[in-house]
Every structure is written in C-alpha cells, then in structure tokens.
Write an enzyme that holds these catalytic residues in place. Structure first.
Site, mmCIF file in Angstrom:
data_model
loop_
_atom_site.group_PDB
_atom_site.id
_atom_site.type_symbol
_atom_site.label_atom_id
_atom_site.label_comp_id
_atom_site.label_asym_id
_atom_site.label_seq_id
_atom_site.Cartn_x
_atom_site.Cartn_y
_atom_site.Cartn_z
ATOM 1 N N THR A 16 13.981 95.045 47.985
ATOM 2 C CA THR A 16 14.931 95.250 49.086
ATOM 3 C C THR A 16 15.562 96.636 49.073
ATOM 4 O OG1 THR A 16 15.501 92.926 49.066
ATOM 5 C CG2 THR A 16 17.087 94.368 50.095
ATOM 6 N N THR A 168 18.547 85.547 34.392
ATOM 7 C CA THR A 168 17.975 84.659 35.395
ATOM 8 C C THR A 168 18.609 85.027 36.729
ATOM 9 O OG1 THR A 168 17.807 82.863 33.808
ATOM 10 C CG2 THR A 168 17.854 82.217 36.105
ATOM 11 N N THR A 279 14.670 74.286 28.166
ATOM 12 C CA THR A 279 15.562 73.423 28.944
ATOM 13 C C THR A 279 15.671 73.909 30.393
ATOM 14 O OG1 THR A 279 17.819 72.621 29.230
ATOM 15 C CG2 THR A 279 17.577 74.704 28.055
HETATM 16 N N1 ASP Z 1 12.333 89.731 48.212
HETATM 17 C C1 ASP Z 1 12.942 90.872 47.577
HETATM 18 C C2 ASP Z 1 12.131 91.219 46.345
HETATM 19 O O1 ASP Z 1 12.282 90.578 45.345
HETATM 20 C C3 ASP Z 1 14.349 90.611 47.216
HETATM 21 C C4 ASP Z 1 15.056 91.763 46.533
HETATM 22 O O2 ASP Z 1 14.569 92.860 46.445
HETATM 23 O O3 ASP Z 1 16.169 91.565 46.082
HETATM 24 O O4 ASP Z 1 11.333 92.122 46.379
#
Ligand code: ASP
Length: 343
Positions: A16, A168, A279
């Site tokens: 993004t 995570t 887990t």
């Molecule tokens: N869909 C995008 C990606 O993982 C989300 C992001 O960049 O935060 O490339």
C-alpha cells in the site's frame, strides 16, 4: 578525515505504501517506486545516504512467496558489505511471514534489516507511511562505537519496533496493525526514539553472514475447530508431497482426544512427517502435557512450537526442511530458539 555517512539500502517490494487508486476500478494498485521517493522530500533531511532498489514488478504482499523471499535475501547478501542497514518496504498483509522468513534465511546477521509499510498510501493526506519510513531509516542508521545498534530482522509500524519473527498482523484498519504478544517491543518512538537494549538480539559477531536460500514449500497449516472433518484431515495428511504439518491447536496446545484424530497424526509421524503444535491464541505458549487434551500429542512425538507465532512457525518449518537434517535434529532445532523466535 570527515566521517563517511551511514549507508542505507531501501528495498521496495510493493504494498500500500507505494500504491495509487485506479480511477476506473477504484481499487489500489502498485505504482512506480521512483514516484514514492519524490513524495517524501523529508528523506533529504536525514543524515545518511539512501540508495534504492525495487522489485521489477512491485507486488501486493498477498502475492508474496518464498521465491520473492530469496530475491530479498539476495539483495541483502550482495549489498551486505556496502551498506550499514537495510529497510524493506513491504505490504502489511504478509509482512510478518516475510520478516520471519528473512530472520531464518539471514544467519549470523549483524546489521539491521527493518521491514515497514503503511495502511494508507504515501500520497494520502492522512498517510502513516512517512513516519513509518523515516523512523525505519533512523533505526537502520543507528550506530554505537562503529557498530549497528540493531543486529536482527525487525518490523517497524506505528511508533513501535518489534522483533520481526514475533509479530502478527492483527488489524486491517488501525494504524497500529501489528502486535508482538510474546516478546517486548525493541523500541518505541515518541519525542525520543527509545531503544530497549536488553531485548535486542545478540548475534555471534565472529561468524560471517550465511544466507540460507533452500526453502521447502511442501507443508500444510491446519487450524483446529470443533467439528474438524476426519476425511479432509486424512486427505491433507496423505498428500503425496507433504513433509510437515502445523496444527493450530486450542489454548496451551490442546486438541480433541478422539481416537481417529490422534491416530491420523500418529500414522503421519510414523511415515516420517513432522507434526508441529502451535496455539491459535495470539499470546501464550504451547505446553504439551499440561492438560490431558495434549498429553497424547506429546506421547506420539508431536513437535512443540512453544510460544512461536504461526507466521514464524511456517517460516521456520520451510527453512529447517531445507536444511536436510535428521528427524531427531529437526525436532531439537525446531524447539530451540534460533533467532529469538521462541522463549
Ligand atoms: N494488500 C496490501 C499488501 O499487503 C496491504 C498493505 O500494504 O498494507 O500489499
């Protein structure tokens, strides 16, 4: 003689952070990395030399796979001596998997590799990209007595620096998208950048960087749920190329005590497959034998993922399967901390 500037290599994989809206469809797509840097003139103010390299075709990180991990590792390997630190721009969706994978691939790493990205594109008015990128570069530039302060693969997002293989992604909307439930933050950014030195990984500095590129993809990840189907689990365990399975169990590593379930796992182990117990809780650890519902797993030789995240468990499995070691050694290594991924 004037002290030479710290050198940082910025590796753009996609995500993004560098995306723009497609006016026809309204969805976000990757765009040219060059434009990304033009949008952050603040980078000129940093007291370091920044070089950039980009994937030929930047990707949404949902398309990430081990071949791309090898590409990132090789970029770091060939530039290792020439640069003091590395910042990897990456989509947030699979960033924790990639940071985990690179932590295992880059053995004896003694320089910072900081993964970062953003929830909003860099051109967006309210973007989180600038702070994430600028502070990541600062973290990668930090030196003490001529040595890097951070000597591991980490992840920086929304004012926090985490050990990469402990993270995570847990929120698809909040700027604070990541968590490290089982390990303290390595640093926090506020008015000052506060490094928690006691939690930083201390590699053996006498050893040379070794890049492990042999990753095995013949694995499966099965999340346990009430009503899990015997036929379906059986077909997964009998998949011809399967070498190992991670079972995401309940709580402290518990599962159903139904005979067919334990028997299927036992048969798979007897056929030489590795079964790992992690887990499905975000925090805490597997403790096989603590409850009756996990003692059978321990007896049949299931490997404990202890406090590892699923992301680290997947990456460690692909890495260790590529190492060609005996079954006994495999279990010993899997249950040990190799890069600080386990308590
Ligand atoms: N869909 C995008 C990606 O993982 C989300 C992001 O960049 O935060 O490339």
């Amino acid at each position: 003689m004037a002290k030479s500037k710290i050198k940082i290599l910025l590796i753009y994989t996609g995500g993004t952070i560098g995306m723009v809206k497609d006016f026809k469809t309204g969805s976000l797509k990757t765009f040219n990395f060059k434009n990304l840097l033009d949008r952050i003139p603040e980078l000129q103010l940093l007291d370091c030399d920044i070089n950039t390299v980009s994937f030929k075709k930047p990707i949404d990180s949902s398309n990430m796979n081990p071949k791309y991990w090898v590409q990132i590792a090789e970029l770091i390997e060939v530039n290792y001596e020439a640069f003091d630190g590395f910042v990897v721009l990456h989509g947030s969706d699979t960033m924790s998997y990639s940071a985990s994978a690179l932590s295992f691939m880059l053995e004896n790493l003694a320089k910072p590799v900081v993964f970062t990205g953003s929830q909003l594109p860099i051109g967006d008015l309210r973007t989180d990209a600038k702070e994430n990128l600028i502070t990541s570069i600062q973290v990668a530039s930090m030196q003490k007595n001529g040595r890097a302060v951070v000597k591991e693969v980490c992840l920086y997002f929304e004012y926090k620096l985490y050990r990469g293989n402990r993270t995570t992604k847990l929120n698809a909307e909040h700027f604070q998208a990541f968590a490290s439930m089982n390990y303290p933050d390595l640093a926090e950014s506020g008015v000052h950048l506060k490094i928690n030195n006691e939690y930083l990984f201390k590699p053996n500095l006498r050893k040379k960087l070794k890049v492990n590129k042999n990753l095995t993809e013949d694995i499966a990840l099965v999340k346990l749920y009430p009503g899990i189907s015997r036929t379906i689990l059986e077909s997964i365990l009998n998949a011809p190329t399967l070498k190992a399975v991670i079972i995401e169990t309940y709580g402290a590593g518990n599962c159903t005590t139904e005979k067919w379930f334990i028997n299927l796992l036992k048969q798979a182990i007897l056929k030489g497959k590795h079964i790992i117990n992690v887990t499905q809780c975000l925090g805490g650890s597997v403790m096989m034998g603590h409850y009756e519902t996990s003692s059978e797993l321990k007896k049949i030789g299931v490997i404990s993922g202890k406090s590892m995240t699923t992301e680290a468990a997947v990456a460690k499995l692909m890495y260790l399967l590529g190492q060609n070691i005996s079954a006994k050694m495999f279990k010993t290594k899997y249950e040990a901390s190799l890069r600080g991924e386990i308590d």
